[in-house]
Design a protein around this motif. Structure first.
Motif, PDB file in Angstrom:
ATOM      1  N   ARG A 214      90.102  72.831 -17.562  1.00 46.23           N
ATOM      2  CA  ARG A 214      89.420  72.671 -18.455  1.00 46.23           C
ATOM      3  C   ARG A 214      88.728  71.050 -18.616  1.00 46.23           C
ATOM      4  O   ARG A 214      87.432  70.910 -18.680  1.00 46.23           O
ATOM      5  N   SER A 215      89.486  70.080 -18.093  1.00 45.68           N
ATOM      6  CA  SER A 215      88.936  68.712 -17.858  1.00 45.68           C
ATOM      7  C   SER A 215      87.881  68.640 -17.132  1.00 45.68           C
ATOM      8  O   SER A 215      87.016  68.103 -17.158  1.00 45.68           O
ATOM      9  N   ALA A 216      88.141  69.216 -15.746  1.00 45.63           N
ATOM     10  CA  ALA A 216      86.999  69.201 -14.742  1.00 45.63           C
ATOM     11  C   ALA A 216      85.666  69.884 -15.397  1.00 45.63           C
ATOM     12  O   ALA A 216      84.592  69.525 -15.009  1.00 45.63           O
ATOM     13  N   ASP A 217      85.854  71.043 -16.186  1.00 38.79           N
ATOM     14  CA  ASP A 217      84.742  71.939 -16.512  1.00 38.79           C
ATOM     15  C   ASP A 217      84.015  70.989 -17.517  1.00 38.79           C
ATOM     16  O   ASP A 217      82.883  70.919 -17.715  1.00 38.79           O
ATOM     17  N   ARG A 218      84.679  69.898 -18.409  1.00 37.51           N
ATOM     18  CA  ARG A 218      84.080  69.201 -18.954  1.00 37.51           C
ATOM     19  C   ARG A 218      83.038  68.064 -18.517  1.00 37.51           C
ATOM     20  O   ARG A 218      82.119  67.403 -18.839  1.00 37.51           O
ATOM     21  N   VAL A 219      83.720  67.739 -17.227  1.00 34.97           N
ATOM     22  CA  VAL A 219      82.958  66.730 -16.519  1.00 34.97           C
ATOM     23  C   VAL A 219      81.656  67.438 -15.995  1.00 34.97           C
ATOM     24  O   VAL A 219      80.588  66.684 -16.155  1.00 34.97           O
ATOM     25  N   LEU A 220      81.801  68.475 -15.776  1.00 34.89           N
ATOM     26  CA  LEU A 220      80.507  69.377 -15.187  1.00 34.89           C
ATOM     27  C   LEU A 220      79.634  69.557 -16.401  1.00 34.89           C
ATOM     28  O   LEU A 220      78.463  69.606 -16.145  1.00 34.89           O
ATOM     29  N   ARG A 221      80.086  69.803 -17.643  1.00 42.47           N
ATOM     30  CA  ARG A 221      79.064  69.791 -18.694  1.00 42.47           C
ATOM     31  C   ARG A 221      78.339  68.508 -18.670  1.00 42.47           C
ATOM     32  O   ARG A 221      77.111  68.438 -19.228  1.00 42.47           O
ATOM     33  N   LEU A 222      79.056  67.319 -18.691  1.00 40.22           N
ATOM     34  CA  LEU A 222      78.267  66.020 -18.582  1.00 40.22           C
ATOM     35  C   LEU A 222      77.531  65.525 -17.494  1.00 40.22           C
ATOM     36  O   LEU A 222      76.416  64.888 -17.400  1.00 40.22           O
ATOM     37  N   MET A 223      77.972  66.155 -16.198  1.00 43.92           N
ATOM     38  CA  MET A 223      77.248  65.852 -14.967  1.00 43.92           C
ATOM     39  C   MET A 223      77.388  66.963 -14.134  1.00 43.92           C
ATOM     40  O   MET A 223      78.072  67.162 -13.343  1.00 43.92           O
ATOM     41  N   PRO A 224      76.534  67.898 -14.238  1.00 44.29           N
ATOM     42  CA  PRO A 224      76.355  69.238 -13.451  1.00 44.29           C
ATOM     43  C   PRO A 224      76.256  68.966 -12.120  1.00 44.29           C
ATOM     44  O   PRO A 224      75.463  67.875 -11.648  1.00 44.29           O
ATOM     45  N   GLY A 225      77.089  69.713 -11.345  1.00 50.27           N
ATOM     46  CA  GLY A 225      77.064  69.548  -9.828  1.00 50.27           C
ATOM     47  C   GLY A 225      77.875  68.316  -9.262  1.00 50.27           C
ATOM     48  O   GLY A 225      77.772  68.070  -8.102  1.00 50.27           O
ATOM     49  N   GLN A 226      78.447  67.560 -10.037  1.00 52.68           N
ATOM     50  CA  GLN A 226      79.518  66.546  -9.608  1.00 52.68           C
ATOM     51  C   GLN A 226      80.377  67.161  -8.718  1.00 52.68           C
ATOM     52  O   GLN A 226      81.341  68.102  -9.135  1.00 52.68           O
ATOM     53  N   SER A 227      80.295  66.603  -7.329  1.00 52.12           N
ATOM     54  CA  SER A 227      81.052  67.055  -6.498  1.00 52.12           C
ATOM     55  C   SER A 227      82.581  67.455  -6.696  1.00 52.12           C
ATOM     56  O   SER A 227      83.281  68.221  -6.548  1.00 52.12           O
ATOM     57  N   GLU A 228      83.184  66.184  -6.978  1.00 51.51           N
ATOM     58  CA  GLU A 228      84.462  66.139  -7.346  1.00 51.51           C
ATOM     59  C   GLU A 228      85.292  66.961  -8.476  1.00 51.51           C
ATOM     60  O   GLU A 228      86.258  67.606  -8.368  1.00 51.51           O
ATOM     61  N   ALA A 229      84.246  66.965  -9.469  1.00 55.39           N
ATOM     62  CA  ALA A 229      84.641  68.043 -10.496  1.00 55.39           C
ATOM     63  C   ALA A 229      84.556  69.451 -10.032  1.00 55.39           C
ATOM     64  O   ALA A 229      85.348  70.166 -10.672  1.00 55.39           O
ATOM     65  N   LEU A 230      83.744  69.772  -9.295  1.00 54.45           N
ATOM     66  CA  LEU A 230      83.594  71.019  -8.846  1.00 54.45           C
ATOM     67  C   LEU A 230      85.061  71.477  -7.745  1.00 54.45           C
ATOM     68  O   LEU A 230      85.578  72.629  -8.108  1.00 54.45           O
ATOM     69  N   ARG A 231      85.300  70.577  -7.134  1.00 47.64           N
ATOM     70  CA  ARG A 231      86.511  70.714  -6.351  1.00 47.64           C
ATOM     71  C   ARG A 231      87.434  70.932  -7.196  1.00 47.64           C
ATOM     72  O   ARG A 231      88.506  71.870  -6.970  1.00 47.64           O
ATOM     73  N   ASP A 232      87.717  69.875  -8.198  1.00 42.90           N
ATOM     74  CA  ASP A 232      88.805  69.892  -8.990  1.00 42.90           C
ATOM     75  C   ASP A 232      89.077  71.198  -9.774  1.00 42.90           C
ATOM     76  O   ASP A 232      90.019  71.735 -10.072  1.00 42.90           O
ATOM     77  N   ARG A 233      87.938  71.870 -10.320  1.00 45.62           N
ATOM     78  CA  ARG A 233      87.968  72.751 -11.000  1.00 45.62           C
ATOM     79  C   ARG A 233      88.256  74.169 -10.110  1.00 45.62           C
ATOM     80  O   ARG A 233      88.905  74.876 -10.630  1.00 45.62           O
ATOM     81  N   GLY A 234      87.729  73.998  -8.923  1.00 44.97           N
ATOM     82  CA  GLY A 234      87.954  75.183  -8.026  1.00 44.97           C
ATOM     83  C   GLY A 234      89.296  75.216  -7.743  1.00 44.97           C
ATOM     84  O   GLY A 234      89.892  76.293  -7.642  1.00 44.97           O
ATOM     85  N   LEU A 235      89.820  73.989  -7.231  1.00 43.23           N
ATOM     86  CA  LEU A 235      91.357  74.150  -7.023  1.00 43.23           C
ATOM     87  C   LEU A 235      92.314  74.489  -8.113  1.00 43.23           C
ATOM     88  O   LEU A 235      93.310  75.193  -8.108  1.00 43.23           O
ATOM     89  N   ALA A 236      91.776  73.968  -9.217  1.00 44.06           N
ATOM     90  CA  ALA A 236      92.515  74.627 -10.692  1.00 44.06           C
ATOM     91  C   ALA A 236      92.483  76.245 -10.861  1.00 44.06           C
ATOM     92  O   ALA A 236      93.516  76.749 -10.943  1.00 44.06           O
ATOM     93  N   TYR A 237      91.143  76.694 -10.497  1.00 44.11           N
ATOM     94  CA  TYR A 237      90.978  78.005 -10.701  1.00 44.11           C
ATOM     95  C   TYR A 237      91.980  78.744  -9.603  1.00 44.11           C
ATOM     96  O   TYR A 237      92.541  79.798  -9.893  1.00 44.11           O
ATOM     97  N   LEU A 238      91.866  78.484  -8.443  1.00 38.87           N
ATOM     98  CA  LEU A 238      92.867  78.920  -7.307  1.00 38.87           C
ATOM     99  C   LEU A 238      94.268  78.875  -7.881  1.00 38.87           C
ATOM    100  O   LEU A 238      94.915  80.082  -7.730  1.00 38.87           O
TER     101      LEU A 238
END
Length: 281
Positions: A214-238
């Motif tokens: 959720r925290s990484a998802d909110r970063v992506l709401r504010l900064m779409p495509g932010q690479s670290e947040a994509l990684r962080d959300r993806g790893l959490a999804y795993l």
């Protein structure tokens, strides 16, 4: 004259705003509403305004900006009792502004937001600084800067101390030009992203992967495509066995930073979880 305030936005409205239009206090409370869904922002807006109103006459009678800030800091940190939570630094409540205002305890960035919001309501242009390590605040004074540490009672910091604080993060003490660059004002979006990244780090450490995602998802709401947040959300999804979302986020991360130090490890994790290596090269 106070600063303009707006009702608490939703995430869609917030994401559409530019940096200068982002309302820091309502947005910080919106982050808190993720964890506290019944949160009513009005009492917290009123509390911050009450701090400013209490100080208004005193601050107006003071001529020099550093002395105005000294009065604000004395009220917030000595009279009201806001303080840095040194004992439980990684308590997630330190990042949720409703909890900070209720408990009078916070981390550097949350206390900085309280300090900034009160000062700005008194027409004092206090800005945040995304300093390495601990978040700081700055005030232009007489062609220079007054830099303060909200985690330690708003204590002013000398140039040499700033250099020493930055040194472990930079590998060497910064010269004047690098230090001035580090002390640039942080826009509201960067401040909110830092709050969310702090929360992600806390929740990932606790293996609370739904909150980390959720925290990484909110970063992506504010900064779409932010690479670290994509990684962080993806790893959490795993970790949550949400493989489709993990594949999408991590594939996009690898597209954005194909030479990332963790690229091969991420490919391996996806393969182990049933992802398709061919689609990730």
């Amino acid at each position: 004259m106070g600063i303009d305030r707006m009702p608490m936005p939703d995430w869609t409205a917030l994401a559409a705003l530019d940096d200068e239009s982002l309302p820091l206090l309502p947005a910080a409370l919106l982050i808190a509403r993720d964890e506290y869904p019944d949160l009513d922002p009005a009492p917290y807006e009123a509390l911050v305004q009450a701090h400013a109103d209490h100080l208004r006459e005193e601050v107006a009678a003071i001529g020099q900006p550093p002395l105005k800030m000294a009065a604000i800091n004395r009220h917030l940190f000595e009279e009201v009792g806001y303080s840095g939570n040194h004992d439980e630094y990684y308590d997630p409540r330190n990042s949720y502004l409703n909890q900070v205002l209720d408990r009078r305890l916070g981390n550097p960035i949350s206390l900085a937001m309280v300090q900034m919001e009160v000062a700005r309501r008194l027409d004092i242009p206090l800005d945040g600084v995304s300093f390495p390590g601990h978040f700081l605040v700055r005030l232009p004074v007489d062609g220079g800067l007054l830099v303060m540490d909200p985690f330690n009672g708003g204590r002013p910091l000398a140039v040499e101390e700033l250099r020493e604080r930055a040194k472990p993060h930079l590998g060497q003490a910064p010269d004047d030009s690098v230090l001035l660059q580090i002390l640039s004002p942080a826009p509201a979006r960067a401040i909110l992203v830092r709050v969310l990244r702090n929360l992600h780090g806390v929740y990932a450490e606790k293996n609370e992967w739904d909150r980390a995602a959720r925290s990484a998802d909110r970063v992506l709401r504010l900064m779409p495509g932010q690479s670290e947040a994509l990684r962080d959300r993806g790893l959490a999804y795993l970790e949550l066995d949400h493989l489709r979302g993990a594949r999408q986020d991590l594939a996009r991360y690898l597209e954005l930073v194909p030479d990332a130090a963790d690229a091969e490890a991420i490919r391996d994790r996806l393969v182990d979880a049933g992802g398709m290596r061919a689609s990730l090269h």
